[in-house]
Motif scaffolding. Structure first.
Motif, PDB file in Angstrom:
ATOM      1  N   GLN A   1     -53.027 -66.600  35.155  1.00  0.00           N
ATOM      2  CA  GLN A   1     -51.936 -67.559  34.922  1.00  0.00           C
ATOM      3  C   GLN A   1     -51.270 -67.834  36.272  1.00  0.00           C
TER       4      GLN A   1
ATOM      5  N   ASP B   1     -48.351 -67.395  38.557  1.00  0.00           N
ATOM      6  CA  ASP B   1     -47.174 -66.559  38.766  1.00  0.00           C
ATOM      7  C   ASP B   1     -46.750 -66.821  40.210  1.00  0.00           C
TER       8      ASP B   1
ATOM      9  N   TRP C   1     -46.015 -63.860  42.530  1.00  0.00           N
ATOM     10  CA  TRP C   1     -47.227 -63.170  42.931  1.00  0.00           C
ATOM     11  C   TRP C   1     -47.971 -63.997  43.988  1.00  0.00           C
TER      12      TRP C   1
END
Lengths: 318, 318
Positions: free
Chosen positions: A90, A92, A95
């Motif tokens: 996904q 993020d 991150w």
């Protein structure tokens, strides 16, 4: 602006040092310097196989690039460009921002431009392809070792394997030894300056990614020779100081990969130049053995008697 | 010989046409022809995202390479070399042999050498990096379109999207239309000869991978222009003949990716040369619109009135 293009622009498009055309078209375009060839390497890093899923993304970004620059250095080439393909479960942004920070920290440290790549959805997986320049015909292959060449290794191999053993709870390292070994694992230093400086000195070279004896075996096999490693010449002391588990230390130094030190062969005439190079780069270079006729890799004691070896390295499918 | 090295040697090491150094060292080494630059592209294909898990491995091997050769062609470059990084859940030699057969079938068709790569354990994931040569400064970018240029597309876009819709049970194609559309999806033909032949004719180019209107939007945006597509000029007839679902046909042609046809701009003076090229390559080239000042992509009817558009293309993270 779709999410995919937005994430590329937001995290991965930076000014180029030197590329004819960077990210944003069907291909990047680069022009090697006249008289030079391109050294090309691709590595895939998979969550759970190559790194622990909770690895600090900044360190992961560094390492994903560093391991490829190490392959370029191991040819005696100078890294110039890199592409990054990224599969993500996904988006993020925290991150990704940390990953990109580590990736570009490594790129800036070694003067490399990110020129293109791909992002897609899927299990976390990174594929980096790195490009270096080397004067035509001068790439240092694994196959060039000659009988009588010394076998040399840079730095302190074995630290990354001890760091991993600590993170997995198999050994217990203390204080600065812990930090040092985990940093060797998570933020390895590709020996870029050393690799290029070994032009004209090294006859064969590889980086230690799968394990010292296993990677030396690749040089021996490619060169059609045998390798004899002098156990007493190996740099044991810092590892024994860091870890009281003697078997773990032996496994780490003989069979531990992931340090990305350079392992190379050089004729005895190069000894003085190697000593001077070690001084100039402030990087230990240790002569650990010699190439002989024959085949395989033997570990011997001071009397020349062969010592038993357990693991020699890592195989993803073993 | 460890399992990892054995599987590389068994399935992926073939004689080279032209590389200074192929698989088996830290890097491959290649030398572009004098006066040429390298066009470089990386694509990652993930099981479940880019292909159905039960896709015929032979067709998957073909496609993994073909989609990258398409990016090289879209720069007007000639593909020469490729690296392959492969993450596999387990070693299945039958699957690998079929995958390699398809990969090398495509490589041989287009004269490309596999020079290196990586294999590792993990969820099924393929990362291909392809390299093409283009005369210095002659890469055909997305950004070169000019006001008044015609917009052209090769072949029959939309077939791959109909093939996917059929495999997913959303439409029902019959007989040769079914086979033709599934082949377009699973074994796309990168327009390698066309891409190189458009040197000196095309001002801007992209391959249709995400969707015709979405990819045309990239040319418009990069060129700082608008694009007007004439609905009546689009090659609808073969798709309507294949599929009775009118909405599926419209979605497939306007927004379907995965055909890897080339979409390019060329000034009206190039019309005769493009007609001759179409004849020589036995490949339809269809003029579907024109570039204008402004921005964005509009679809218009014969009277010039704007038509509504649903989907324009695919975004992995939308």
């Amino acid at each position: 602006m779709t999410p995919e293009f937005d994430l590329i622009r937001r995290h991965f498009v930076r000014p180029m040092r030197a590329a004819a055309l960077g990210p944003g078209d069907d291909c990047a375009v680069v022009a090697p310097s006249p008289g030079h060839e391109l050294a090309i390497t691709s590595d895939m890093l998979v969550a759970g196989t190559h790194f622990l899923p909770d690895t600090d993304p900044r360190r992961l970004g560094w390492k994903a690039l560093a391991v490829n620059l190490s392959d370029v250095a191991a040819m005696g080439a100078v890294p110039r460009w890199v592409t990054l393909a990224l599969s993500l479960p996904q988006i993020d942004h925290d991150w990704l921002a940390a990953f990109a920070a580590g990736f570009f920290d490594c790129a800036d440290t070694f003067g490399v431009d990110l020129i293109g790549g791909d992002t897609t959805r899927g299990p976390l997986n990174l594929c980096v392809t790195a490009f270096g320049e080397v004067a035509a015909g001068r790439a240092i292959r694994r196959s060039g070792a000659r009988v009588g060449d010394g076998i040399w290794v840079s730095g302190q191999p074995g630290r990354a394997a001890l760091g991993l053993a600590d993170l997995l709870g198999k050994v217990r390292l203390h204080g600065s030894a812990h930090d040092d070994c985990v940093a060797a694992l998570e933020q390895p230093q590709p020996r870029v300056a050393l690799g290029a400086a070994l032009q004209g000195l090294a006859t064969a070279m590889i980086d230690v990614s799968d394990g010292l004896l296993a990677d030396l075996g690749h040089i021996a096999h490619a060169s059609g020779l045998g390798a004899v490693v002098d156990d007493a010449a190996l740099p044991w002391a810092p590892l024994h100081a860091a870890c009281t588990d003697g078997k773990a230390v032996r496994d780490a130094l003989l069979a531990g990969g992931d340090d990305y030190e350079l392992l190379f062969c050089a004729p005895p005439e190069a000894d003085d130049a190697l000593a001077a190079l070690s001084m100039r780069l402030a990087l230990p270079l240790t002569r650990i053995g010699a190439m002989q006729s024959g085949d395989g890799v033997r570990l011997v004691d001071a009397a020349g008697a062969e010592l038993p070896v357990g693991r020699r390295g890592y195989d993803h499918f073993a």
